[in-house]
Every structure is written in structure tokens, then in C-alpha cells.
Design a protein around this motif. Structure first.
Motif, PDB file in Angstrom:
ATOM      1  N   ALA A   1     114.476  63.392 -41.775  1.00 59.42           N
ATOM      2  CA  ALA A   1     113.407  63.090 -42.725  1.00 59.42           C
ATOM      3  C   ALA A   1     112.832  61.739 -42.332  1.00 59.42           C
ATOM      4  CB  ALA A   1     113.955  63.050 -44.151  1.00 59.42           C
ATOM      5  N   TYR A   2     111.512  61.638 -42.292  1.00 56.39           N
ATOM      6  CA  TYR A   2     110.894  60.417 -41.761  1.00 56.39           C
ATOM      7  C   TYR A   2     109.434  60.354 -42.199  1.00 56.39           C
ATOM      8  CZ  TYR A   2     109.303  63.970 -38.505  1.00 56.39           C
ATOM      9  OH  TYR A   2     108.772  65.120 -37.993  1.00 56.39           O
ATOM     10  N   VAL A   3     108.808  59.224 -41.932  1.00 60.30           N
ATOM     11  CA  VAL A   3     107.384  59.077 -42.214  1.00 60.30           C
ATOM     12  C   VAL A   3     106.632  59.209 -40.898  1.00 60.30           C
ATOM     13  CG1 VAL A   3     105.586  57.508 -43.060  1.00 60.30           C
ATOM     14  CG2 VAL A   3     107.818  57.591 -44.200  1.00 60.30           C
ATOM     15  N   SER A   4     105.535  59.918 -40.935  1.00 58.80           N
ATOM     16  CA  SER A   4     104.769  60.109 -39.704  1.00 58.80           C
ATOM     17  C   SER A   4     103.287  59.979 -39.997  1.00 58.80           C
ATOM     18  CB  SER A   4     105.061  61.498 -39.125  1.00 58.80           C
ATOM     19  OG  SER A   4     104.210  61.734 -38.017  1.00 58.80           O
ATOM     20  N   ASP A   5     102.538  59.447 -39.029  1.00 66.59           N
ATOM     21  CA  ASP A   5     101.090  59.359 -39.235  1.00 66.59           C
ATOM     22  C   ASP A   5     100.347  60.347 -38.327  1.00 66.59           C
ATOM     23  OD1 ASP A   5     101.576  58.167 -36.872  1.00 66.59           O
ATOM     24  OD2 ASP A   5     100.671  56.226 -37.372  1.00 66.59           O
ATOM     25  N   THR A   6     101.096  61.218 -37.661  1.00 62.38           N
ATOM     26  CA  THR A   6     100.443  62.252 -36.854  1.00 62.38           C
ATOM     27  C   THR A   6      99.923  63.349 -37.772  1.00 62.38           C
ATOM     28  OG1 THR A   6     102.504  63.438 -36.601  1.00 62.38           O
ATOM     29  CG2 THR A   6     101.951  61.843 -34.883  1.00 62.38           C
ATOM     30  N   LYS A   7      99.085  64.204 -37.211  1.00 62.79           N
ATOM     31  CA  LYS A   7      98.572  65.311 -38.025  1.00 62.79           C
ATOM     32  C   LYS A   7      99.010  66.631 -37.402  1.00 62.79           C
ATOM     33  CE  LYS A   7      94.554  63.463 -40.371  1.00 62.79           C
ATOM     34  NZ  LYS A   7      94.548  62.022 -40.074  1.00 62.79           N
ATOM     35  N   PHE A   8      99.319  67.607 -38.280  1.00 60.82           N
ATOM     36  CA  PHE A   8      99.797  68.895 -37.781  1.00 60.82           C
ATOM     37  C   PHE A   8      98.815  69.540 -36.799  1.00 60.82           C
ATOM     38  CE2 PHE A   8     102.766  69.799 -41.617  1.00 60.82           C
ATOM     39  CZ  PHE A   8     103.755  69.040 -41.010  1.00 60.82           C
ATOM     40  N   LYS A   9      97.531  69.205 -36.944  1.00 55.68           N
ATOM     41  CA  LYS A   9      96.559  69.848 -36.066  1.00 55.68           C
ATOM     42  C   LYS A   9      96.699  69.379 -34.614  1.00 55.68           C
ATOM     43  CE  LYS A   9      92.735  66.705 -37.017  1.00 55.68           C
ATOM     44  NZ  LYS A   9      91.436  66.532 -37.649  1.00 55.68           N
ATOM     45  N   TYR A  10      97.487  68.279 -34.396  1.00 55.26           N
ATOM     46  CA  TYR A  10      97.693  67.816 -33.024  1.00 55.26           C
ATOM     47  C   TYR A  10      98.821  68.561 -32.312  1.00 55.26           C
ATOM     48  CZ  TYR A  10      94.663  63.997 -34.532  1.00 55.26           C
ATOM     49  OH  TYR A  10      93.618  63.281 -35.026  1.00 55.26           O
ATOM     50  N   ILE A  11      99.498  69.467 -33.036  1.00 53.81           N
ATOM     51  CA  ILE A  11     100.509  70.294 -32.356  1.00 53.81           C
ATOM     52  C   ILE A  11      99.768  71.227 -31.413  1.00 53.81           C
ATOM     53  CG2 ILE A  11     102.257  72.097 -32.633  1.00 53.81           C
ATOM     54  CD1 ILE A  11     102.867  70.943 -35.386  1.00 53.81           C
ATOM     55  N   LYS A  12     100.199  71.262 -30.146  1.00 54.52           N
ATOM     56  CA  LYS A  12      99.481  72.109 -29.198  1.00 54.52           C
ATOM     57  C   LYS A  12     100.384  73.164 -28.553  1.00 54.52           C
ATOM     58  CE  LYS A  12      96.314  73.780 -26.674  1.00 54.52           C
ATOM     59  NZ  LYS A  12      95.995  75.085 -27.231  1.00 54.52           N
ATOM     60  N   TRP A  13     101.608  72.793 -28.262  1.00 53.84           N
ATOM     61  CA  TRP A  13     102.488  73.727 -27.546  1.00 53.84           C
ATOM     62  C   TRP A  13     103.778  73.974 -28.321  1.00 53.84           C
ATOM     63  CZ3 TRP A  13     100.156  76.204 -23.755  1.00 53.84           C
ATOM     64  CH2 TRP A  13      99.085  75.581 -23.099  1.00 53.84           C
ATOM     65  N   LEU A  14     104.306  75.144 -28.106  1.00 57.28           N
ATOM     66  CA  LEU A  14     105.533  75.545 -28.798  1.00 57.28           C
ATOM     67  C   LEU A  14     106.491  76.172 -27.786  1.00 57.28           C
ATOM     68  CD1 LEU A  14     107.144  76.346 -31.433  1.00 57.28           C
ATOM     69  CD2 LEU A  14     105.767  78.431 -31.451  1.00 57.28           C
ATOM     70  N   ASP A  15     107.706  75.648 -27.736  1.00 60.12           N
ATOM     71  CA  ASP A  15     108.728  76.268 -26.880  1.00 60.12           C
ATOM     72  C   ASP A  15     109.482  77.333 -27.664  1.00 60.12           C
ATOM     73  OD1 ASP A  15     108.085  74.779 -24.725  1.00 60.12           O
ATOM     74  OD2 ASP A  15     109.983  73.655 -24.604  1.00 60.12           O
ATOM     75  N   ILE A  16     109.634  78.483 -27.044  1.00 64.11           N
ATOM     76  CA  ILE A  16     110.395  79.545 -27.711  1.00 64.11           C
ATOM     77  C   ILE A  16     111.402  80.136 -26.728  1.00 64.11           C
ATOM     78  CG2 ILE A  16     108.513  80.191 -29.271  1.00 64.11           C
ATOM     79  CD1 ILE A  16     109.067  82.773 -26.847  1.00 64.11           C
ATOM     80  N   GLU A  17     112.407  80.759 -27.295  1.00 64.46           N
ATOM     81  CA  GLU A  17     113.246  81.619 -26.464  1.00 64.46           C
ATOM     82  C   GLU A  17     113.322  82.977 -27.136  1.00 64.46           C
ATOM     83  OE1 GLU A  17     117.156  79.750 -26.275  1.00 64.46           O
ATOM     84  OE2 GLU A  17     117.809  80.902 -28.015  1.00 64.46           O
ATOM     85  N   ALA A  18     113.411  84.016 -26.292  1.00 65.28           N
ATOM     86  CA  ALA A  18     113.486  85.376 -26.833  1.00 65.28           C
ATOM     87  C   ALA A  18     114.570  86.135 -26.092  1.00 65.28           C
ATOM     88  CB  ALA A  18     112.140  86.072 -26.685  1.00 65.28           C
ATOM     89  N   HIS A  19     115.482  86.683 -26.877  1.00 65.66           N
ATOM     90  CA  HIS A  19     116.487  87.580 -26.289  1.00 65.66           C
ATOM     91  C   HIS A  19     115.935  88.995 -26.365  1.00 65.66           C
ATOM     92  CE1 HIS A  19     119.943  84.835 -25.820  1.00 65.66           C
ATOM     93  NE2 HIS A  19     119.291  84.131 -26.736  1.00 65.66           N
TER      94      HIS A  19
END
Lengths: 216, 611
Positions: free
Chosen positions: A94-112
Motif C-alpha cells: 500500500a503506497y501513495v502514487s502520482d502516476t495515472k492508470f492510463k500510463y499502464i502500457k504493457w502487461l506480462d502474463i503467463e498461460a498454462h
């Protein structure tokens, strides 16, 4: 904005996005931490999730931001929430952040990928994803559109996990436009039906910004 | 989680119903458990999890060292289909273990239309439906709940029935079962011993025989089984288990809030109401106890709504003090309070204002009958003047939707009584026109009717049901009598009420009908998605029985009833007297005005009801 990083695994993967909001809201109340509500006729809590998670998908990188009524020690929050959350949801930070969710660009996933009746080698699937373009039919509410998903895959690797099981790890475009693991696997179904697995178990691993820095 | 189950869960609607893992579920170490029970609810998760009885008994049994009580609900059709196809037996939510691994399966029977689901759940678990086909001691299949006041229709399927309140009784049954397991008793020996526990009815120890006309002739008792099984009650509610750590579902259920039980029983004695007689005598929680438990329940659940529960909340002595105390705590925390079951006769402005402070919801009154004559017959002691006065207060307070519930087919009902419903709704509308605080938004008055179902252990247990055609004729009459567009009329389908009537006063032979319905696909019969009148009528026919014999037949006053073996406290003599009073149009005062000697006080050691 205050933010929590949490994992959703095990039985909790069947809690839908809508139910998760209610579950989080109640967990905060049980933890004695009061979330600020909007003013007005029908107040609702200031709570916002980064990338809504599909039913059945595990994750260790879920983000939720929220506003609090007064001050609260964020350092204590993971412990207090974890004591009152249902099985399978665990707050990691839990923390304070000044970034915005819209700046998320990439997502790492794994799939079995599980194959019940035949054996496939990692190379077969890797070769499929190595094609120069992967034009798939993408259904929206009104129409079907053809999209090349190849540019939405930043990295992808396939390894043999077990005799009937392949492990795919990938870095996918998280939003604008997004490529969900389900859409990635739909490409297999549409373009290489022989490689279609019987069952898939997907897990989100990490989120990144456009510069490939971990997003928090 | 099992991979096959995981794959199935991704295919079915609302899979969170089938996973368990909710906050406040109880997980125990199997190594420290020597008795496992599954609390089985023969309806969906959303209905079952809203049931206060489940939350109470789950907590009370799990409070016992060495006992682990888990939950199991009826799956919806899509899930059932997938489970059967994949050969996944019905499992309990906490451990995921199949029901066959449990020592006891306790079914909650709250209403008759759930009976077929009991058989379906047993079958899904791979357990024979009939008690006689289950030779081993475990899993013991038993039931409790309101429908058990006439256990006979389900007698062939249940090893035993727990009559009355289960907090102590269930634990006694399970304690005996634990002993039986340890000492290696066979099932007949266990059932013989269990029949000695007050409140336990063992159907296999009773053998009914019938007269030529189909009525019950006599019931032979075997192995020294008691002549009457007397309902168990908790005498001092404050000292019994009270749930303050209710399981909080991770998905939405029907009643998604804290339910605060104020008291049990009812002082009123409405002659149609089974609960009003079955739950006597009146016993209450103290106000201080309730305030403390309400806070704990809200803090432990995170719910933002609390509702007060009882058969007649406005009869709770000290309701003002309780609601003031609750609101003082709830308001700053933005928790809303709702008060169901308000009586129209003592609905006060003050009370309404207190509720309104947090949130204003719709108002419902249940006059049950349109004319004063018929309300006197059913002993619904609310006058038109009081009802209209309550409506006036509500409209002046800004309410503009009002629901009015009625029954059609009550004993002695005439066409004038039916038309009187329309007239009463019009008078309510007139009150709105005269007193509404804000007329610009208009008003909606909803009139609902259902077909009266005569129930066992009530003064109307001897009565014939009106019948489907007659009900529909009265519906038409009422519909044609309503002339205003501000009054909306909804009527419930009578077919379920017909079957409900046949089951609720059924005898042991009706069990074959229930089995036949289930074998031909019946389940979840309280859902219109599944209920089929044809299936029920076919089953009655193929079993050589007539639903009308049970539903529409007026009984002789001295007829021996299948449920006479169950003693709920209120005597048959008292019920017969109340029936005669009904026909004379005479009201009976509530218990607080005068004790009429119903007999329920015999269930208490201290002897006097209602504090």
C-alpha cells in the motif's frame, strides 16, 4: 492517490469484477479504514481498479486506488486488510502514487495450456506466434473487425512444462489498444486450430509503462 | 482446485456460488474433527445464504469442539448438467469434499416446493433418496425447518426430523451420532436412541394406516417411540448462540445485509399464519443485547445495511429505544436501517422518520383482506381507519409508492370481500390525493394477491383451498373492479399454491409423488424456470393419488391428521376453537391483552410467555 497492489488467486479468481468492488469495500470497513464517498444523492466510494480482471484469471499485479476519510497509516494497511479479506485475495503493498492508470502500457502474463488428447511441442506454438502478422477477427458489440495483433505482442516465449502442458509467457499491450490473453488464444483457435488447447489457466504477472518500467 | 471443476466453473453462470472461500467461512483441521456435518439448503446459494437459520446453526454447530459444519446448496441447472457430465459429485463448499464423506447431512426445509431439490441433491451426491435404501449409519440424512411441522410427505427420505429450534437440538443429535460412530452402532440402534431426544421425530418408527376414504386411520408406534414429538424452543434467547460473524458472500445474494433477529413467535394470532402459531411462545432478546450484537455483526461483516427481523417488528417492546440506539451508531457510518413487517395499525410518524433519516425505501402493508368482516374472520386486527391513517402519514412524509398484499380464497370469502380490495385501494389513492406532500411525481399503488394455502397447525388446517378456477374468477372480478391507472394489480399464479397446499397437508403417501416428480425431472420447484404443473399432476395420477384430496377437501373436525404426532405447543383444541371464532366473525385479542390459553406456554419452564 492511495493505491494497493494485490494478488487474486485460487478460489478468488471466480469473484467477478463487480463483486470484487463490493468485496473490497466491505473489507475496508472490516479493517476499520474508511473510504471517502462521493457527495450527492447516491454516494459511492472513491475506488478505482487499474485493469479489470476477467473471471477465472489469476493475478499478482492488481492495482486499486482509493481516497480515504482522514489519515490512515498505509504501512499497516496490507496486514489489516489481509486479516479480513476472503481466501485468495492478498494485499502485497500500500503506497501513495502520482502516476495515472492510463500510463499502464504493457502487461506480462503467463498461460498454462493443457492438451488432454494430444502432445504438442513448444516449438510448434512458438513458430505460430513468430509469423510476421497475426490477423484475427475481433468481435465488438456492433461488428467484426480484422486486427493484426502482432504489434500488440512485445515479447512471447513458449516452453514445455509437462507432457500435455505448454507454458506461454508474453508481454501484451495492456490498453489502447488492449490485447487480452483470451484474444491472444483466440488467434490460435482461428489461425491454427490444431494447436488449440483444451484448457488454459492464465495469470497476470506484472504491469509496465511505455518505457518498460514497472508501473506502480 | 480440481482442474475439471475449474474448467466447468468458467462455463457456468455466477461461478462464485460454487467455490466457497468467503470471508468468515469456517475451516477446521480434519485431524481435530470427529464429526462432519453438511448443512444442505435445497435451493440456490443466493437464497440459502440469505437464510438466518443457516447462519445461526452453522455458527452454533461449529462452536462445538470436534464438530465441523460446512455448507452445500442446490446447483442451478447449468451447473448440475456440467457436474453430472463430468461425474463430479455434489460437494460442500468449505472443503470441497463430496457429501458421501460426511457423517450427517442436515437439510433446511423452509417451504414445501424445495422437497424435490432434497432428492436431487442426494442423487447428485450419489446417495439413495430413500432412508430405507441407506443401510449404513452415515451419512445420516435429517431435516429441520418450518416445513417439518408436517414431516410426513418427506418421511420416506429422512432418517429423522428435528422439530423446532435447532441451536441445542442439532448439537444433541450430532453428539449422539458421534457416540454411535465411536461405539459402532448400526443405524436402527442409533435411530431408536435418537427418538428419545426431545424434539426428534424418527419417521421409520411410525406406521400410518388409512381408512377406505383415504383419511388417516391410525399411526402405530414402534420400539417405544413417543406418542407426541414436542417442538424444542430456546427459552432464554440471549443465552443462546447468536451469529455475529456471519459468512459474507463474495457474490451478491438476495438479502445482502445484516439481519438482526429481535424475537421469536408472535402475539397476534392471525388465523391463516403458520409461523404465528408454529413459533410460539413469544421470546425476545433484550435491547442492550441487540445493540451490542448489531454493532459486532456490522463490524465483522462490513455490510452497510442492517434489517430488523421478526414476525411483527412493530410489536417489539422498546423498538424506539432500539432504533434510536442503532441509528446513533449507524448514521455517522453511513449504514442504513430497514424495518420490514410493519403493521399498518401502529405505524407511527416517529418510527418512520427514524428510518427515513438514512434511506427511504418502498412501503408495504399487508391488510390480507379487503373488508373488515373478512379481516375479522382471519383475525388480522387492522382496521381500515388505521390503515388509511398510516397511509396518510406515509404520503405526508413523501412516500409515493405503496404495496398492498392480499390473499384471495380465504375461508368465507364472498364476491363483496373481493370487490372490497379494489375499494380499499381506491380509498388509499384518495388519501394520497388529499395529503400527499408532493403530487408532482404521481403515485403508484400496487395491489398483489395470491391464492390462500391452508397450512397445518393453524385454525384453517381443516379448510378447503378455493381451487384454481375459483381463484382466477375472483382475480378477474377484482381486476374489473379496479378503475384507476394509479393502481396496479399483480396476481400470483395459483398453480404453485395448489401443489403447495397438497404438499403442506400431505400424508406419507405423498412421498411417492415427490419422488416421481423428481425422477421425471423436477427440482427447484419454487422457480418458474423449473416448476411444471403437468409434471406434478402426472405424478399424483401415476401414484393413484388426487391433489384435490389434500388441497381442496374440507376436513371433519375430529379427523386424525398426519401432523398430529407433532406437538408445537398450541393445542388442536385451541385451533378448533379459533376456527369457530373465525366463522362467528369474532376476533381474538393479542396475547398481551389477554392470554387465551393456546398451550404454547407449556414449552417454557418458567411458564409465562413474552417477558
Amino acid at each position: 492517490m492511495n493505491r494497493i497492489l494485490f494478488a487474486k488467486t485460487g478460489r478468488a479468481v471466480f469473484i467477478s469484477h463487480l463483486d470484487l468492488m463490493r468485496t473490497m469495500q466491505r473489507a475496508f470497513i472490516r479493517a476499520g479504514v474508511r473510504i471517502r464517498h462521493t457527495e450527492g444523492f447516491n454516494p459511492h466510494p472513491y475506488m478505482n481498479f487499474a485493469l479489470p480482471l476477467s473471471l477465472g484469471v489469476e493475478s499478482r499485479c492488481e492495482l486499486m486506488e482509493f481516497a480515504l476519510e482522514g489519515e490512515a497509516a498505509l504501512a499497516d494497511l496490507p496486514g489489516r486488510l489481509n486479516a479480513v479479506l476472503p481466501e485468495g485475495i492478498e494485499v502485497l503493498d500500500a503506497y501513495v502514487s502520482d502516476t495515472k492508470f492510463k500510463y499502464i502500457k504493457w502487461l506480462d502474463i503467463e498461460a498454462h495450456l493443457f492438451y488432454y488428447n494430444e502432445v504438442h511441442q513448444a516449438e510448434e506454438l512458438a513458430a505460430f506466434f513468430a509469423r510476421p502478422e497475426l490477423v484475427t477477427e475481433k468481435r465488438t458489440k456492433r461488428q467484426t473487425a480484422s486486427v493484426d495483433i502482432k504489434p500488440l505482442i512485445a515479447a512471447l516465449e513458449v516452453t514445455d512444462a509437462a507432457p500435455n502442458e505448454l507454458l506461454l509467457t508474453a508481454r501484451l499491450s495492456a490498453q489502447e489498444p488492449s490485447l487480452s490473453p483470451a484474444q491472444l488464444l483466440a488467434a490460435v483457435e482461428q489461425l491454427a486450430p490444431a494447436l488449440k488447447p483444451d484448457h488454459v489457466r492464465v495469470k497476470r504477472l506484472e504491469v509496465f509503462d511505455k518505457d518498460m518500467n514497472i508501473f506502480r | 482446485m480440481d482442474a475439471v471443476l475449474e474448467r466447468i466453473l468458467l462455463k457456468v453462470q455466477k461461478p462464485a456460488r460454487y467455490t466457497g472461500g468467503e470471508y468468515n467461512q469456517i475451516i477446521k483441521d480434519k485431524a481435530e474433527v470427529d464429526l462432519r456435518m453438511a448443512f444442505c439448503f435445497p435451493d440456490t446459494y443466493e437464497i440459502g445464504m440469505s437464510n438466518l437459520g443457516l447462519q445461526i446453526l452453522y455458527g452454533a454447530i461449529n462452536a462445538q469442539p470436534g464438530m465441523w459444519c460446512e455448507r452445500c446448496f442446490a446447483p442451478w441447472g447449468d451447473m448440475e448438467e456440467e457436474m453430472r457430465r463430468a461425474h463430479i459429485p455434489l460437494y460442500a463448499l468449505e472443503s470441497g469434499d463430496p457429501l458421501t464423506e460426511f457423517d450427517a447431512l442436515g437439510f433446511s426445509l423452509g417451504y414445501e416446493m424445495a422437497y424435490t431439490s432434497v432428492l436431487n441433491m442426494l442423487d447428485l451426491a450419489g446417495i439413495p433418496a430413500r432412508s430405507a435404501d441407506r443401510k449404513s449409519l452415515t451419512p445420516l440424512v435429517f431435516a429441520g425447518g418450518t416445513s417439518c411441522v408436517n414431516p410426513e410427505p418427506m418421511a420416506d427420505f429422512l432418517d429423522l426430523c428435528a422439530i423446532g429450534e435447532g441451536e441445542e437440538l442439532d448439537v444433541e443429535i450430532l453428539t449422539l451420532l458421534r457416540k454411535a460412530k465411536k461405539e459402532g452402532w448400526d443405524k436402527p440402534r442409533f435411530l431408536r436412541e435418537a427418538a428419545r431426544i426431545p424434539g426428534v421425530y424418527v419417521p421409520s418408527l411410525y406406521e400410518p394406516s388409512y381408512n377406505g376414504d383415504g383419511t388417516l386411520e391410525s399411526v402405530a408406534r414402534l420400539e417405544g417411540a413417543p406418542e407426541k414429538v414436542t417442538k424444542r424452543v430456546i427459552e432464554d434467547l440471549d443465552s443462546a448462540f447468536y451469529p455475529t460473524k456471519a459468512i459474507v458472500p463474495s457474490t451478491e445474494i438476495v438479502h445482502d445485509r445484516v439481519v438482526l433477529e429481535l424475537f421469536r413467535g408472535c402475539v397476534r394470532g392471525c388465523r391463516f399464519c403458520q409461523a404465528g402459531f408454529a413459533y410460539r411462545p413469544v421470546r425476545r432478546h433484550s435491547t442492550a443485547f441487540l445493540l451490542e450484537k448489531a454493532k459486532a455483526a456490522l463490524e465483522n461483516s462490513g455490510y452497510e445495511e442492517i434489517t430488523l427481523s421478526s414476525l411483527s417488528t412493530s410489536d417489539f417492546k422498546g423498538l424506539g429505544e432500539l432504533t434510536d440506539g442503532l441509528l446513533a451508531w449507524c448514521e455517522p457510518r453511513k449504514i442504513s436501517l430497514s424495518l420490514p413487517s410493519l403493521r399498518a395499525d401502529n405505524f407511527s410518524m416517529g418510527l418512520m422518520e427514524r428510518v427515513q433519516k438514512v434511506r427511504k425505501s418502498g412501503l408495504t402493508f399487508a391488510p390480507e383482506a379487503g373488508s373488515q368482516r373478512l379481516r375479522d374472520v382471519i383475525n388480522k386486527n387492522v382496521t381500515e381507519e388505521a390503515l388509511l391513517n398510516s397511509c396518510r402519514i406515509a404520503f405526508e412524509g413523501g412516500w409515493n409508492t405503496l404495496k398492498l398484499y392480499f390473499m384471495l380464497g380465504l375461508p368465507t370469502e364472498t364476491d363483496e370481500d373481493v370487490v372490497a380490495i379494489a375499494r380499499l385501494a381506491e380509498k388509499v389513492l384518495h388519501v394520497w390525493r388529499e395529503y400527499a406532500a408532493n403530487k408532482s411525481r404521481g403515485v403508484k399503488i400496487t395491489v398483489s394477491t395470491s391464492m390462500f394455502v391452508p397450512k397445518p397447525h393453524t385454525p384453517f388446517q381443516w379448510e378447503a383451498q378455493a381451487g384454481v378456477e375459483e381463484y382466477l374468477r375472483r382475480v378477474k372480478l377484482l381486476r374489473e373492479s379496479i378503475n384507476s391507472r394509479s393502481i396496479v394489480y399483480n396476481w400470483h399464479e395459483p398453480h404453485v399454491s395448489l401443489i403447495e397446499a397438497a404438499l403442506s397437508r400431505g400424508d406419507r403417501r405423498v412421498g411417492a409423488v415427490i419422488e416421481k416428480v423428481w425422477r421425471t425431472g423436477g427440482k427447484l420447484d419454487s422457480w418458474t424456470d423449473y416448476f411444471s404443473l403437468e409434471r406434478w399432476l402426472d405424478a399424483f395420477r401415476s401414484c393413484g393419488l388426487d391433489p384435490h384430496f389434500y388441497a381442496d377437501r374440507e376436513r371433519r373436525e375430529d379427523e386424525l391428521f398426519p401432523w398430529d404426532v407433532i406437538d408445537l405447543g398450541v393445542t388442536k383444541r385451541y385451533l378448533a376453537r379459533e376456527r369457530r371464532e373465525a366463522y362467528a366473525g369474532r376476533v381474538t385479542p393479542d396475547c398481551r391483552v389477554k392470554c387465551m390459553g393456546c398451550g404454547a406456554d407449556r414449552l417454557l419452564e418458567r411458564g409465562d410467555c413474552d417477558e
